[in-house]
Design a protein around this motif. Sequence first.
Motif, PDB file in Angstrom:
ATOM      1  N   GLN A  24       0.829  -1.204   0.000  1.00  0.00           N
ATOM      2  CA  GLN A  24       0.000   0.000   0.000  1.00  0.00           C
ATOM      3  C   GLN A  24       0.867   1.259   0.000  1.00  0.00           C
ATOM      4  O   GLN A  24       0.586   2.229  -0.733  1.00  0.00           O
ATOM      5  N   GLN A  72       2.440   1.579  -3.466  1.00  0.00           N
ATOM      6  CA  GLN A  72       1.458   1.967  -4.479  1.00  0.00           C
ATOM      7  C   GLN A  72       1.122   3.450  -4.388  1.00  0.00           C
ATOM      8  O   GLN A  72       0.972   4.116  -5.429  1.00  0.00           O
ATOM      9  N   ARG A  73       1.012   3.973  -3.181  1.00  0.00           N
ATOM     10  CA  ARG A  73       0.747   5.405  -3.035  1.00  0.00           C
ATOM     11  C   ARG A  73       1.918   6.218  -3.595  1.00  0.00           C
ATOM     12  O   ARG A  73       1.717   7.218  -4.293  1.00  0.00           O
ATOM     13  N   HIS A  74       3.129   5.765  -3.289  1.00  0.00           N
ATOM     14  CA  HIS A  74       4.306   6.473  -3.807  1.00  0.00           C
ATOM     15  C   HIS A  74       4.369   6.369  -5.334  1.00  0.00           C
ATOM     16  O   HIS A  74       4.660   7.361  -6.014  1.00  0.00           O
ATOM     17  N   ALA A  75       4.092   5.186  -5.849  1.00  0.00           N
ATOM     18  CA  ALA A  75       4.144   4.988  -7.303  1.00  0.00           C
ATOM     19  C   ALA A  75       3.126   5.860  -8.013  1.00  0.00           C
ATOM     20  O   ALA A  75       3.404   6.431  -9.078  1.00  0.00           O
ATOM     21  N   HIS A  76       1.936   5.990  -7.430  1.00  0.00           N
ATOM     22  CA  HIS A  76       0.891   6.814  -8.042  1.00  0.00           C
ATOM     23  C   HIS A  76       1.327   8.280  -8.088  1.00  0.00           C
ATOM     24  O   HIS A  76       1.090   8.983  -9.084  1.00  0.00           O
ATOM     25  N   SER A  77       2.010   8.736  -7.046  1.00  0.00           N
ATOM     26  CA  SER A  77       2.434  10.137  -7.002  1.00  0.00           C
ATOM     27  C   SER A  77       3.600  10.410  -7.939  1.00  0.00           C
ATOM     28  O   SER A  77       3.797  11.545  -8.385  1.00  0.00           O
ATOM     29  N   GLN A  78       4.397   9.385  -8.255  1.00  0.00           N
ATOM     30  CA  GLN A  78       5.581   9.564  -9.091  1.00  0.00           C
ATOM     31  C   GLN A  78       5.366   9.137 -10.536  1.00  0.00           C
ATOM     32  O   GLN A  78       6.290   9.223 -11.346  1.00  0.00           O
ATOM     33  N   GLY A  79       4.181   8.651 -10.857  1.00  0.00           N
ATOM     34  CA  GLY A  79       3.916   8.243 -12.228  1.00  0.00           C
ATOM     35  C   GLY A  79       4.547   6.920 -12.620  1.00  0.00           C
ATOM     36  O   GLY A  79       4.797   6.676 -13.807  1.00  0.00           O
ATOM     37  N   ALA A  86       3.622   0.530 -12.685  1.00  0.00           N
ATOM     38  CA  ALA A  86       2.955  -0.523 -11.915  1.00  0.00           C
ATOM     39  C   ALA A  86       3.804  -0.883 -10.710  1.00  0.00           C
ATOM     40  O   ALA A  86       5.017  -0.634 -10.683  1.00  0.00           O
ATOM     41  N   THR A  87       3.160  -1.466  -9.702  1.00  0.00           N
ATOM     42  CA  THR A  87       3.830  -1.931  -8.497  1.00  0.00           C
ATOM     43  C   THR A  87       3.560  -3.435  -8.353  1.00  0.00           C
ATOM     44  O   THR A  87       2.405  -3.858  -8.368  1.00  0.00           O
TER      45      THR A  87
END
Length: 360
Positions: free
Chosen positions: A295, A298-305, A308-309
Motif C-alpha cells: 500500500q 502503491q501510493r508512492h508509485a501513483h504520485s511519481q507516475g 505498476a507496483t
Amino acid sequence: MQFIDQARVVVRAGRGGDGIVAFRREKYVPAGGPSGGDGGRGGHVLLRADSNLQTLLDFKYKRLFEATPGRRGGPNRCAGAGGDDLVIKVPCGTEVRDCRTGILLGDLTEPGQELMVAAGGRGGLGNAHYLSNRNRAPEKATEGKDGEEWQLQLELKLLAEVGIIGLPNAGKSTLISVLSAARPRIADYPFTTLVPNLGVVRKPSGDGTVFADIPGLIEGAAQGAGLGHDFLRHIERTRLLIHLVDAGGEDLLADVAVVEGELQAYGHGLAERPRLLVLNKIELLDADALEAAMQDLQRHAHSQGVLATLAISAATGVGLERLKATVWAQLEAAAAEQSPTVQEITTVEPVARPRYEPSA
C-alpha cells in the motif's frame, strides 16, 4: 573477462604517397615529355561495430592505431597504390567522441555500422600535371599530405531494453539469474556485482529481450560514490526500468527515494524513463506486513507516475510470471506509441569538427 567500458585511443591515418619527376624515354619517341605519376592516398581509419565484442578490453593494451601510407608514383604516369584502410572493431553500443572538444562523432549501435574517424592524406602530384605551353619539361612534383590524427574517447553503453536497478543487495543479480541464463556472482553482502551483467529473457513468442543488471546505487552515486556513477550510462538506452526494492529494508520509501534521487541527479532523462516498482524478497514478510508495504509503495508509485507496483520473490519464483507479462505488455505499448520508421543504416557519416594538425 575484464569489463572495460571506457578507453582513449589515438588514430592516425596514412600519409599520401609522393609524386615523382620522370620523363618518357623510349626509342624512336623524340621529346617524350614529362611522365611522373601521382602518389597514392593514405589509408583511412574506420571503426566498425561487431556484435561478437562485449567490452573495450582490447584498447587497454593498444592505444595507437595507424593506417598504412600510400605508395609514391611511378614513371609512365603510373599512380602509386593507395594505403590499406585500417578497420578497428568495437562493440555495438560504442559512442565515439573527440577528446579535445567532447563532440559526439558517431554512435555505433548496429552490427556492421562503420564510422570513418581519420581520413588518409592526399597523394602528391607528379610532374606530368605541370606540363604547359610555357613549361614543356617541368621538374616539379609535390609531396603527399599527412593523414589526419585524432585522440578519441570510446564509451560503451550496453544495448539492453530493460534495466534492473536498486540499492545494493536488493536481489538484482538473483532476479536476472532466474529470468535468463546469465550467471552473475551472487552473495549475501552489498556490492557483490562489480560490473553490469546482461541476460536474454525469452518471450512467449520465442523472441529474446536483453535485460541489464546494474551494480547497486547508493546515495551520492551520481557524484561518484560507490559504483553506480560508473555504470549508470548503461541504462541510458533502456526502454524500461525495473526498480527493485528489498522487502527486508528498514524504510522502504526511503530506499526508493535514494535511487530515484540518483536517477534525477544523473540526468539524461533517466528519472522520466518508464519504470516498474518491484518489491523483492517478500518471503521475509508476513501477510499483514506485505499488504502494508504494498500500500505504501502503491501510493508512492501513483504520485511519481510509476507504471505498476509488483511483489515478487526472486529466490522462490513467486510473482515472476506476472512480472514478465507486465514487462512484455509495457514494451509492446511503448513500441506501438513510438512506431518508428525502419531505416537500414550501414554507414555513419562523421560530424563537422575543428581541424587538427597532426603531430610531427
